[in-house]
Design a protein around this motif. Structure first.
Motif, PDB file in Angstrom:
ATOM      1  N   ALA A 295       0.820  -1.213   0.000  1.00 54.14           N
ATOM      2  CA  ALA A 295       0.000   0.000   0.000  1.00 54.14           C
ATOM      3  C   ALA A 295       0.854   1.264   0.000  1.00 54.14           C
ATOM      4  N   THR A 296       1.960   1.240   0.747  1.00 54.01           N
ATOM      5  CA  THR A 296       2.784   2.439   0.905  1.00 54.01           C
ATOM      6  C   THR A 296       3.440   2.873  -0.412  1.00 54.01           C
ATOM      7  N   GLY A 297       3.556   1.949  -1.339  1.00 50.03           N
ATOM      8  CA  GLY A 297       4.146   2.295  -2.636  1.00 50.03           C
ATOM      9  C   GLY A 297       3.155   2.104  -3.777  1.00 50.03           C
ATOM     10  N   ASN A 298       1.872   2.104  -3.435  1.00 54.98           N
ATOM     11  CA  ASN A 298       0.857   1.743  -4.422  1.00 54.98           C
ATOM     12  C   ASN A 298       0.197   2.993  -5.018  1.00 54.98           C
ATOM     13  N   LYS A 299       0.596   3.333  -6.205  1.00 55.39           N
ATOM     14  CA  LYS A 299       0.123   4.573  -6.838  1.00 55.39           C
ATOM     15  C   LYS A 299      -1.372   4.521  -7.125  1.00 55.39           C
ATOM     16  N   TRP A 300      -1.838   3.361  -7.541  1.00 53.07           N
ATOM     17  CA  TRP A 300      -3.280   3.272  -7.794  1.00 53.07           C
ATOM     18  C   TRP A 300      -4.050   3.654  -6.530  1.00 53.07           C
ATOM     19  N   LEU A 301      -3.572   3.145  -5.393  1.00 55.63           N
ATOM     20  CA  LEU A 301      -4.288   3.367  -4.133  1.00 55.63           C
ATOM     21  C   LEU A 301      -4.157   4.810  -3.648  1.00 55.63           C
ATOM     22  N   LEU A 302      -2.902   5.280  -3.559  1.00 53.97           N
ATOM     23  CA  LEU A 302      -2.648   6.563  -2.889  1.00 53.97           C
ATOM     24  C   LEU A 302      -2.920   7.773  -3.786  1.00 53.97           C
ATOM     25  N   THR A 303      -2.886   7.554  -5.075  1.00 50.86           N
ATOM     26  CA  THR A 303      -3.117   8.704  -5.960  1.00 50.86           C
ATOM     27  C   THR A 303      -4.398   8.546  -6.777  1.00 50.86           C
ATOM     28  N   ASP A 304      -4.469   7.477  -7.565  1.00 49.04           N
ATOM     29  CA  ASP A 304      -5.626   7.373  -8.472  1.00 49.04           C
ATOM     30  C   ASP A 304      -6.934   7.297  -7.680  1.00 49.04           C
ATOM     31  N   LEU A 305      -6.978   6.394  -6.697  1.00 47.51           N
ATOM     32  CA  LEU A 305      -8.215   6.217  -5.937  1.00 47.51           C
ATOM     33  C   LEU A 305      -8.408   7.349  -4.918  1.00 47.51           C
ATOM     34  N   LEU A 306      -7.426   7.493  -4.033  1.00 41.33           N
ATOM     35  CA  LEU A 306      -7.592   8.407  -2.890  1.00 41.33           C
ATOM     36  C   LEU A 306      -7.733   9.860  -3.337  1.00 41.33           C
ATOM     37  N   ARG A 307      -6.838  10.301  -4.163  1.00 38.34           N
ATOM     38  CA  ARG A 307      -6.877  11.721  -4.549  1.00 38.34           C
ATOM     39  C   ARG A 307      -7.720  11.935  -5.802  1.00 38.34           C
ATOM     40  N   GLY A 308      -7.568  10.985  -6.755  1.00 36.19           N
ATOM     41  CA  GLY A 308      -8.296  11.136  -8.012  1.00 36.19           C
ATOM     42  C   GLY A 308      -9.793  10.913  -7.829  1.00 36.19           C
ATOM     43  N   GLU A 309     -10.158   9.667  -7.495  1.00 33.88           N
ATOM     44  CA  GLU A 309     -11.596   9.362  -7.394  1.00 33.88           C
ATOM     45  C   GLU A 309     -12.251  10.027  -6.189  1.00 33.88           C
ATOM     46  N   TRP A 310     -11.560  10.050  -5.051  1.00 35.33           N
ATOM     47  CA  TRP A 310     -12.204  10.516  -3.816  1.00 35.33           C
ATOM     48  C   TRP A 310     -11.936  11.992  -3.500  1.00 35.33           C
ATOM     49  N   GLY A 311     -10.995  12.593  -4.181  1.00 31.57           N
ATOM     50  CA  GLY A 311     -10.748  14.021  -3.981  1.00 31.57           C
ATOM     51  C   GLY A 311     -10.065  14.371  -2.672  1.00 31.57           C
ATOM     52  N   PHE A 312      -9.310  13.447  -2.104  1.00 28.64           N
ATOM     53  CA  PHE A 312      -8.617  13.739  -0.840  1.00 28.64           C
ATOM     54  C   PHE A 312      -7.507  14.763  -1.083  1.00 28.64           C
ATOM     55  N   ASP A 313      -7.429  15.791  -0.207  1.00 24.19           N
ATOM     56  CA  ASP A 313      -6.378  16.789  -0.435  1.00 24.19           C
ATOM     57  C   ASP A 313      -5.477  16.980   0.787  1.00 24.19           C
ATOM     58  N   GLY A 314      -5.507  16.019   1.710  1.00 23.13           N
ATOM     59  CA  GLY A 314      -4.666  16.125   2.895  1.00 23.13           C
ATOM     60  C   GLY A 314      -3.345  15.400   2.715  1.00 23.13           C
ATOM     61  N   LEU A 315      -2.729  15.026   3.838  1.00 23.10           N
ATOM     62  CA  LEU A 315      -1.416  14.380   3.738  1.00 23.10           C
ATOM     63  C   LEU A 315      -1.520  12.882   3.980  1.00 23.10           C
ATOM     64  N   VAL A 316      -0.650  12.147   3.302  1.00 22.65           N
ATOM     65  CA  VAL A 316      -0.586  10.699   3.479  1.00 22.65           C
ATOM     66  C   VAL A 316       0.709  10.358   4.200  1.00 22.65           C
ATOM     67  N   VAL A 317       0.563   9.654   5.318  1.00 21.75           N
ATOM     68  CA  VAL A 317       1.730   9.252   6.103  1.00 21.75           C
ATOM     69  C   VAL A 317       1.858   7.733   6.010  1.00 21.75           C
ATOM     70  N   SER A 318       3.070   7.239   6.049  1.00 14.97           N
ATOM     71  CA  SER A 318       3.247   5.781   6.000  1.00 14.97           C
ATOM     72  C   SER A 318       2.958   5.210   7.378  1.00 14.97           C
ATOM     73  N   ASP A 319       2.802   3.894   7.468  1.00 13.63           N
ATOM     74  CA  ASP A 319       2.801   3.275   8.789  1.00 13.63           C
ATOM     75  C   ASP A 319       4.270   3.096   9.205  1.00 13.63           C
ATOM     76  N   TYR A 320       4.449   2.660  10.413  1.00  8.59           N
ATOM     77  CA  TYR A 320       5.753   2.570  11.065  1.00  8.59           C
ATOM     78  C   TYR A 320       6.747   1.763  10.210  1.00  8.59           C
ATOM     79  N   THR A 321       7.712   2.440   9.635  1.00  9.37           N
ATOM     80  CA  THR A 321       8.741   1.834   8.759  1.00  9.37           C
ATOM     81  C   THR A 321       8.169   1.041   7.573  1.00  9.37           C
ATOM     82  N   SER A 322       6.955   1.378   7.158  1.00 13.03           N
ATOM     83  CA  SER A 322       6.385   0.573   6.064  1.00 13.03           C
ATOM     84  C   SER A 322       7.063   0.864   4.729  1.00 13.03           C
ATOM     85  N   VAL A 323       7.770   1.997   4.621  1.00  9.53           N
ATOM     86  CA  VAL A 323       8.561   2.221   3.399  1.00  9.53           C
ATOM     87  C   VAL A 323       9.690   1.186   3.371  1.00  9.53           C
TER      88      VAL A 323
END
Ligand code: BGC
Length: 756
Positions: free
Chosen positions: A261-289
């Motif tokens: 999920a932490t590196g998943n562009k479809w999830l973090l950009t296409d779905l979250l920001r594109g489809e859902w219009g989220f405009d806040g910040l996305v933080v990773s979980d603990y060392t998930s990068v």
């Protein structure tokens, strides 16, 4: 401070959710001007979220390393630093000693209350009371901000159908509709209508996404599901949080369609920001990068670049961003625009929180003294706890207890402060909690006829005990032998009228990294209950757990069962309130209780098969050794009183213009005042794709005095019947539907309607 204000220029605060276009422009101008002054290193520094953890030496805010990083502009935010003094010191480092004086975010895992600990989220969800849940978040925000925090890593909204997964304790159970209502209540409770107020915090919905779908209920495990299942059954609560204006989103540990999920562009950009219009910040979980290295996605530089490109803004703890992004930029693997975008989102969050106007706005020692652990907050915690309990069984009105009867209070959790708070109570102090024995005396007076014996250890398994004791002693193995413990309890039982056995899990037997393959009571407690049963005395079980347990034997052999989850700081008082009938239990299960582990995953809103269950036909869907039915279904929960339902509907036909109102007249036909959660379920008989056998579409909690009747209604429009189709369009199908309004999910449909 003055100097600071001069430096950043004069600002007008804007509210988060009420921001006008003008406010947003002001924010844009402010952030753009600030970013023009920032070096590349300083921009990358904003993307770094650290926790000093155990590095904090007593008496000092931060370790030298952290201190120099803050001064060098290499930190955007911190978590794990709690208390106004420490936070003030750390913030002062950032705004007095770093070149651009940019304030820090201060986050924490405020999951079910800050210092006034409420029931675990699965317990709060059992109240089916969104106003109460919202208020719990408001109080948590007030206490957290009084302690200097401005960001909470909550709500956790991961849908799960697998009680082996220990993290079901942190969420709202199995249903997307209930989960969405609760997600909205929590976000609005935390954030209020103005993020810049000093008693509201930025929420972070987590874990995005699908973390509750981990295979075999083993934490951090692979997730793989169809888009249809995602969109219809798992994603709605995250979307509800986004629609409610949540300020941040935390990515999850698991993979989705083969990409973490932490590196998943479809999830973090296409779905979250594109489809859902989220405009806040996305933080990773603990060392998930960093953990993407083990997932097999490449080295630290590769996974860090992948995450940034995917839409991740802030890197929690692992410092992959801090240490590799510059190199990736030099090598052309990312662009400066990628870094700018992430940096901008973090600065915007700080702006919305009002931190540029006053970096110390959340830090007020007086508020900390006045607002935390107040009598009112503790009273509310007690109320929330009583509302979270679910009465699973009550033969011959064993409950409520009668005060003249002699009670044998037994069990390893009956007089045990260490386990009352439940998992993820990072700022809670277990020693301030009320155990059951003390609660009974508080509620019924010191002369109440109660005697106590421990009866068993939570577990006799030393290896399991060790694992449950990572955050302090939750399981203490008694110096006396199990036989001696049991004998003492049995003797007490024989000399009493009723046995109340408080049994279950240690609080750290659920939560993160606490999956279990056997979700029954530990053997030590089963042995105790078997011995108590032989005394022939009526047995009341009070069950503490962070998940549904398998309770077939207990259901057969106990006279009454009260599921209390982990009830928080006021646990004992609240349990006594309910045991003695000061409050009539009204909780309903947000998650199905299986009969055994082999039935998992088990959930009420499953699909039909082509061979529905038929006991007389071998070749139908079933097990050879256990029924298909759960032990206790979703939505189930008894009361000390009884309710009668009369159902009606305003029309038989619904179309794009005409809604239908479904009404229940509910009469309290028993001997106690009581609250009931009326639940509306529907079933679409024929769909464009197969449809669930039942779907919750509404619920309302109402109080009825004994003998009284209340009217509850639900209005559905075609919008409520929409679902995601194979092309991911969100539409409804015309056709025939069934419905009922009732007290639990396991009832028959009583009416029908047609959608045109
Ligand atoms: C958990 C998150 C939590 C984070 C910070 C992680 O291990 O998965 O839920 O917010 O730690 O404590």
């Amino acid at each position: 401070m003055k100097k600071y204000l001069l430096f950043i220029g004069i600002l007008t605060l804007v509210s988060c959710s009420k921001s006008t276009e003008k406010d947003l422009n002001k924010m844009d101008v402010f952030v753009s001007e600030l970013m023009q002054k920032m070096t590349l290193e300083e921009k990358i520094g904003q993307l770094n979220l650290i926790t000093p953890g155990s590095d904090i030496p007593t008496g000092s805010v931060v370790s030298t390393d952290v201190e120099s990083k803050i001064k060098n502009g290499q930190v955007g935010g911190m978590f794990g630093v709690i208390g106004p003094e420490k936070i003030r010191e750390a913030q002062a480092l950032a705004v007095n000693e770093s070149r651009l004086k940019i304030p820090l975010l201060f986050g924490s895992d405020v999951i079910h209350g800050h210092k006034t600990t409420f029931p675990i989220p699965l317990g709060l969800a059992s109240s089916w009371d969104t106003e109460l849940i919202k208020k719990s978040a408001q109080i948590a925000a007030d206490e957290a901000t009084s302690d200097g925090l401005n960001w909470v890593f909550s709500p956790m909204v991961d849908i799960s159908r697998d009680p082996r997964w220990g993290r079901v304790a942190e969420g709202s159970g199995e249903d997307a509709y209930l989960g969405s209502q609760i997600a909205k209540a929590m976000v609005t409770g935390y954030q209020g209508d103005d993020l810049s107020k000093n008693n509201t915090v930025m929420a972070s919905v987590k874990h995005f996404a699908l973390y509750g779908g981990s295979e075999a209920g083993r934490d951090y495990n692979t997730v793989d599901m169809s888009k249809l299942r995602m969109y219809n059954e798992y994603l709605p609560p995250y979307k509800a949080a986004v629609d409610a204006g949540v300020g941040s989103v935390m990515s999850s540990f698991n993979e989705i369609d083969g990409v973490p999920a932490t590196g998943n562009k479809w999830l973090l950009t296409d779905l979250l920001r594109g489809e859902w219009g989220f405009d806040g910040l996305v933080v990773s979980d603990y060392t998930s990068v960093n953990e993407m290295i083990a997932h097999g996605m490449g080295d630290l530089q590769t996974v860090s670049a992948l995450s940034l490109k995917a839409g991740l803004d802030m890197d929690m703890v692992g410092e992959g961003f801090l240490t590799t992004l510059k190199k990736s930029l030099d090598e052309g693997k990312i662009t400066e625009a990628d870094i700018n975008l992430a940096c901008r989102r973090i600065l915007e969050a700080k702006y919305k929180l009002g931190l540029f106007d006053d970096p110390f706005r959340y830090i007020d020692e007086k508020r900390a003294e006045q607002n935390i652990l107040t009598v009112e907050n503790r009273d509310f915690a007690r109320k929330a706890a009583t509302h979270s309990f679910v009465l699973l069984k009550n033969n011959k009105q064993t409950l409520p207890l009668i005060s003249s009867k002699k009670i044998a209070l037994v069990g390893p959790l009956a007089n045990n402060k260490n386990n009352m708070l439940g998992t993820w109570a990072v700022s809670g102090n277990p020693q301030l909690s009320i155990p059951v024995l003390e609660g009974i005396k508080n509620v019924m007076g010191a002369d109440v006829k109660v005697r106590y014996a421990k009866g068993a250890n939570i577990t006799d398994d030393a290896a399991l005990a060790k694992r449950a004791n990572v955050f302090g002693e939750r399981v203490d193995i008694d110096a006396r032998s199990p036989e001696v413990l049991i004998a003492e309890a049995v003797l007490l039982a024989k000399n009493s009228d009723v046995v109340v056995a408080v049994v279950g899990e240690a609080s750290e037997m659920s939560g993160e990294a606490a999956s279990r393959s056997d979700i029954g009571l530990p053997q030590s407690q089963k042995n105790l209950l078997a011995a108590l049963k032989k005394t022939g005395k009526p047995i009341v079980l009070v069950i503490m757990s962070g998940r549904p347990l398998t309770l077939e034997w207990e259901n057969e052999n106990a006279d009454a069962i009260l599921q209390v989850w982990f009830a928080g700081i006021e646990a004992g008082n609240a349990i006594a309130d309910v045991l003695y009938g000061k409050y009539n239990p009204s909780g309903k299960l947000p998650m199905t209780f299986p009969r055994n582990v082999g039935q998992i995953p088990i959930y009420y809103n499953h699909k039909n098969t082509g061979r529905p269950f038929d006991a007389n036909n071998k070749f139908t869907t079933k097990y050879l050794d256990v029924s298909n039915e759960p032990l206790y279904p979703f939505g189930y929960g008894l009361s000390y009183t009884t309710f009668d339902y009369k159902i009606s509907q305003s029309a038989e036909v619904m179309d794009a213009k005409n809604s239908i109102t479904f009404t229940a007249e509910i009469s309290n036909t028993g001997n106690f005042d009581g609250e009931e959660v009326a639940q509306l379920y529907i079933h679409q008989k024929v769909g464009a794709i197969t449809r669930p056998v039942k779907e919750l579409k509404g619920f309302k909690k109402v109080l009825m005095k004994k003998g009284k009747t209340a009217t509850v209604d639900f209005t559905l429009t075609v919008d409520d019947l929409k679902y995601y189709h194979p092309d991911l369009s969100f539409t409804y199908d015309p056709g025939e539907f069934e419905f009922f309004i009732g007290t639990s999910s396991n009832q028959d449909f009583t009416g029908r309607f047609i959608v045109k």
